[in-house]
Design a protein around this motif. Structure first.
Motif, short mmCIF file in Angstrom:
data_model
loop_
_atom_site.label_atom_id
_atom_site.label_comp_id
_atom_site.label_asym_id
_atom_site.label_seq_id
_atom_site.Cartn_x
_atom_site.Cartn_y
_atom_site.Cartn_z
N GLY A 217 0.80 -1.21 0.00
CA GLY A 217 0.00 0.00 0.00
C GLY A 217 0.84 1.26 0.00
O GLY A 217 0.42 2.29 -0.53
N VAL A 218 2.02 1.20 0.59
CA VAL A 218 2.90 2.38 0.57
C VAL A 218 3.31 2.68 -0.87
O VAL A 218 3.29 3.83 -1.30
CB VAL A 218 4.14 2.15 1.47
N VAL A 219 3.66 1.64 -1.62
CA VAL A 219 4.03 1.83 -3.03
C VAL A 219 2.84 2.37 -3.82
O VAL A 219 2.98 3.31 -4.61
CB VAL A 219 4.54 0.50 -3.63
N VAL A 220 1.67 1.80 -3.59
CA VAL A 220 0.47 2.25 -4.29
C VAL A 220 0.15 3.70 -3.93
O VAL A 220 -0.24 4.50 -4.79
CB VAL A 220 -0.72 1.32 -3.97
N ALA A 221 0.32 4.06 -2.67
CA ALA A 221 0.04 5.43 -2.24
C ALA A 221 0.99 6.43 -2.88
O ALA A 221 0.57 7.51 -3.30
CB ALA A 221 0.12 5.53 -0.71
N VAL A 222 2.26 6.07 -2.98
CA VAL A 222 3.23 6.97 -3.64
C VAL A 222 2.83 7.16 -5.10
O VAL A 222 2.79 8.28 -5.61
CB VAL A 222 4.66 6.42 -3.52
N VAL A 223 2.49 6.06 -5.77
CA VAL A 223 2.07 6.16 -7.18
C VAL A 223 0.80 6.99 -7.31
O VAL A 223 0.68 7.84 -8.20
CB VAL A 223 1.88 4.74 -7.78
N ALA A 224 -0.17 6.78 -6.43
CA ALA A 224 -1.44 7.50 -6.51
C ALA A 224 -1.24 9.00 -6.26
O ALA A 224 -1.84 9.83 -6.96
CB ALA A 224 -2.43 6.94 -5.49
N TRP A 225 -0.40 9.36 -5.30
CA TRP A 225 -0.17 10.78 -5.04
C TRP A 225 0.64 11.43 -6.15
O TRP A 225 0.40 12.60 -6.49
CB TRP A 225 0.52 10.97 -3.69
N VAL A 226 1.59 10.72 -6.73
CA VAL A 226 2.34 11.27 -7.87
C VAL A 226 1.41 11.43 -9.06
O VAL A 226 1.48 12.43 -9.78
CB VAL A 226 3.56 10.39 -8.19
N TRP A 227 0.52 10.48 -9.27
CA TRP A 227 -0.47 10.59 -10.35
C TRP A 227 -1.35 11.83 -10.13
O TRP A 227 -1.65 12.56 -11.07
CB TRP A 227 -1.32 9.32 -10.39
N PHE A 228 -1.76 12.04 -8.89
CA PHE A 228 -2.54 13.22 -8.52
C PHE A 228 -1.79 14.49 -8.92
O PHE A 228 -2.35 15.39 -9.55
CB PHE A 228 -2.79 13.18 -7.00
N GLY A 229 -0.52 14.56 -8.55
CA GLY A 229 0.28 15.73 -8.88
C GLY A 229 0.46 15.90 -10.38
O GLY A 229 0.41 17.02 -10.89
N MET A 230 0.65 14.80 -11.09
CA MET A 230 0.83 14.89 -12.53
C MET A 230 -0.44 15.38 -13.22
O MET A 230 -0.36 16.13 -14.21
CB MET A 230 1.25 13.53 -13.10
N ALA A 231 -1.59 14.99 -12.72
CA ALA A 231 -2.85 15.45 -13.31
C ALA A 231 -3.01 16.96 -13.14
O ALA A 231 -3.41 17.66 -14.07
CB ALA A 231 -4.03 14.71 -12.67
N PHE A 232 -2.69 17.46 -11.96
CA PHE A 232 -2.79 18.91 -11.74
C PHE A 232 -1.68 19.68 -12.46
O PHE A 232 -1.90 20.81 -12.89
CB PHE A 232 -2.84 19.24 -10.25
N LEU A 233 -0.52 19.08 -12.60
CA LEU A 233 0.54 19.70 -13.39
C LEU A 233 0.12 19.81 -14.85
O LEU A 233 0.34 20.84 -15.50
CB LEU A 233 1.84 18.89 -13.27
#
Length: 138
Positions: free
Chosen positions: A29-45
């Motif tokens: 879940g830690v790996v999934v959370a890092v990916v999900a938060w980076v995805w979140f940032g990439m969408a807003f970027l």
């Protein structure tokens, strides 16, 4: 006469610690959370960097980050809570304690993911979006 090693626990005995699958899923879940938060940032970027082009074309990128960043992030959290809640104490009824373990694990993993994404995006994770497009300097 049986030794204490071969004696089985009574059916009413409760496990005091979560099962192995819970811990495996928590680490994953830690790996999934890092990916999900980076995805979140990439969408807003993406929303922020494409906004000037969209304005020139007479449209707007507003809402792109929410649709492609926030929604997947929320889905990842929900799936994590359900998966961990169902595996925390195997072969036992789901109680508030089990869901508490699941919520705590997802919250910790999410915090780690958010910090990693915040570092990756230079502290601007929550400052990106269509409204910030005019102050963005690449």
């Amino acid at each position: 006469m049986s030794s204490t090693r071969t004696a089985q626990r009574p059916a009413t005995a409760r496990r005091r610690s979560p099962g192995a699958m819970f811990w495996v899923l928590s680490v994953l879940g830690v790996v999934v959370a890092v990916v999900a938060w980076v995805w979140f940032g990439m969408a807003f970027l993406e929303e922020m960097t494409e906004q000037p082009k969209a304005v020139a074309a007479g449209t707007s990128m507003a809402g792109f980050g929410f649709e492609f960043g926030t929604v997947p992030l929320l889905v990842a959290h929900a799936v994590g809570i359900v998966a961990l809640g169902l595996t925390v104490f195997p072969r036992q009824p789901r109680t508030g304690r089990a869901w508490g373990y699941a919520l705590a694990s997802v919250a910790i993993a999410s915090l780690i993911g958010m910090i990693a994404a915040q570092v990756l995006f230079g502290g601007r994770l929550f400052l990106m979006g269509a409204g910030a497009a005019d102050v963005f300097v690449p």
